[in-house]
Design a protein around this motif. Sequence first.
Motif, PDB file in Angstrom:
ATOM      1  N   LEU A 156      20.182   2.338  50.323  1.00 30.75           N
ATOM      2  CA  LEU A 156      19.247   1.786  51.292  1.00 30.75           C
ATOM      3  C   LEU A 156      18.957   0.320  50.998  1.00 30.75           C
ATOM      4  O   LEU A 156      18.963  -0.106  49.842  1.00 30.75           O
ATOM      5  CB  LEU A 156      17.944   2.577  51.278  1.00 30.75           C
ATOM      6  N   THR A 157      18.689  -0.432  52.034  1.00 26.99           N
ATOM      7  CA  THR A 157      18.312  -1.830  51.867  1.00 26.99           C
ATOM      8  C   THR A 157      16.907  -1.898  51.280  1.00 26.99           C
ATOM      9  O   THR A 157      16.157  -0.916  51.292  1.00 26.99           O
ATOM     10  CB  THR A 157      18.322  -2.571  53.215  1.00 26.99           C
ATOM     11  N   ARG A 158      16.537  -3.067  50.785  1.00 26.65           N
ATOM     12  CA  ARG A 158      15.199  -3.232  50.217  1.00 26.65           C
ATOM     13  C   ARG A 158      14.130  -2.911  51.255  1.00 26.65           C
ATOM     14  O   ARG A 158      13.109  -2.283  50.938  1.00 26.65           O
ATOM     15  CB  ARG A 158      15.024  -4.661  49.714  1.00 26.65           C
ATOM     16  N   GLU A 159      14.348  -3.337  52.488  1.00 25.50           N
ATOM     17  CA  GLU A 159      13.369  -3.094  53.549  1.00 25.50           C
ATOM     18  C   GLU A 159      13.191  -1.593  53.803  1.00 25.50           C
ATOM     19  O   GLU A 159      12.067  -1.112  53.961  1.00 25.50           O
ATOM     20  CB  GLU A 159      13.790  -3.795  54.834  1.00 25.50           C
ATOM     21  N   ARG A 160      14.296  -0.873  53.838  1.00 23.54           N
ATOM     22  CA  ARG A 160      14.213   0.571  54.100  1.00 23.54           C
ATOM     23  C   ARG A 160      13.628   1.322  52.916  1.00 23.54           C
ATOM     24  O   ARG A 160      12.949   2.334  53.089  1.00 23.54           O
ATOM     25  CB  ARG A 160      15.600   1.117  54.456  1.00 23.54           C
ATOM     26  N   LEU A 161      13.888   0.826  51.713  1.00 28.13           N
ATOM     27  CA  LEU A 161      13.298   1.454  50.534  1.00 28.13           C
ATOM     28  C   LEU A 161      11.782   1.270  50.520  1.00 28.13           C
ATOM     29  O   LEU A 161      11.048   2.150  50.072  1.00 28.13           O
ATOM     30  CB  LEU A 161      13.900   0.852  49.256  1.00 28.13           C
ATOM     31  N   GLU A 162      11.305   0.139  51.017  1.00 28.08           N
ATOM     32  CA  GLU A 162       9.873  -0.131  51.043  1.00 28.08           C
ATOM     33  C   GLU A 162       9.176   0.583  52.198  1.00 28.08           C
ATOM     34  O   GLU A 162       7.983   0.889  52.118  1.00 28.08           O
ATOM     35  CB  GLU A 162       9.610  -1.635  51.126  1.00 28.08           C
ATOM     36  N   SER A 163       9.913   0.842  53.276  1.00 27.23           N
ATOM     37  CA  SER A 163       9.309   1.507  54.448  1.00 27.23           C
ATOM     38  C   SER A 163      10.185   2.665  54.900  1.00 27.23           C
ATOM     39  O   SER A 163      10.737   2.660  56.006  1.00 27.23           O
ATOM     40  CB  SER A 163       9.129   0.495  55.584  1.00 27.23           C
ATOM     41  N   PRO A 164      10.336   3.678  54.063  1.00 30.68           N
ATOM     42  CA  PRO A 164      11.183   4.823  54.430  1.00 30.68           C
ATOM     43  C   PRO A 164      10.505   5.705  55.472  1.00 30.68           C
ATOM     44  O   PRO A 164       9.285   5.630  55.668  1.00 30.68           O
ATOM     45  CB  PRO A 164      11.343   5.567  53.102  1.00 30.68           C
TER      46      PRO A 164
END
Length: 273
Positions: free
Chosen positions: A129-137
């Motif tokens: 997952l990208t950093r953005e998706r990891l932060e807002s799963p």
Amino acid sequence: MILFIFLFLLGGLIAIANANPWENVTSPSKGSEQSIGSYANGCLSGAEALPLNGVGYQVIRSSRHRYYAHPDMVAYLKKLASKTQGFGLDDLMIADISMPRGGNFTSGHSSHQTGLDADIWLSFAPETLTRERLESPTAVSVVDLKSYSLRRDSWMDDHAILFQVAASEPEVARIFVHPVIKETLCGMEWEDRAWLRKVRPWWGHHYHMHVRLHCPDGSQECVPQNVIPAGDGCGSELMSWRPKPDDGKKNKETVKKKRVKVKPSECQIVLTQ
């Protein structure tokens, strides 16, 4: 006058930000590895950070700094993820464990204070997952809360494998799940049902599982939970969680006075080391 008001408000914001010292600490203590106190009123000495990416797992919402744990939990999560990957499951999504020195969160959990609790989402990551998706799963619930039933469009065989593998490890004390998930697992055919005893029904755990380990060897001040009742927990005990029909009578709400918890004295040392 305007400057005075600004400084007053700023001081208030700073006071709020510093209200919980456990959330202000950014690194583990230098003491030996110790889980101190109870799961819901304790702290953690000598914590270890779970690497944010490993074999079979990815850590989500790492900006919250809740990926610290007792070394036994770090070892367990790595072992679990490696095993589930071996069964063909996609990466596990590891959420909250503990803060660098344990202690209580301002909101979100009453437990997770000793590095022995970990949340694993029931969503899997089929790719890095990208950093953005990891932060807002995106959390995926496997329970229809209104009808108190399993969401067949969300439940997979992979979930059953995950629960069995996770609960079968000897260091696991309990795994909390929504009662509907427990019912689902109880209704399945298993050659060995002993691990089901550790899967405990508890409200709220419909999009993640909450793993809790036993007190580690050497943690003399760690307070264990009571022994789980005998049996697989699939009988009357589980049925007691089912919603009761509305008989038209409103129960009187009782307001319980919140008891102030006093942490073990060792926790003050952990906080200031």
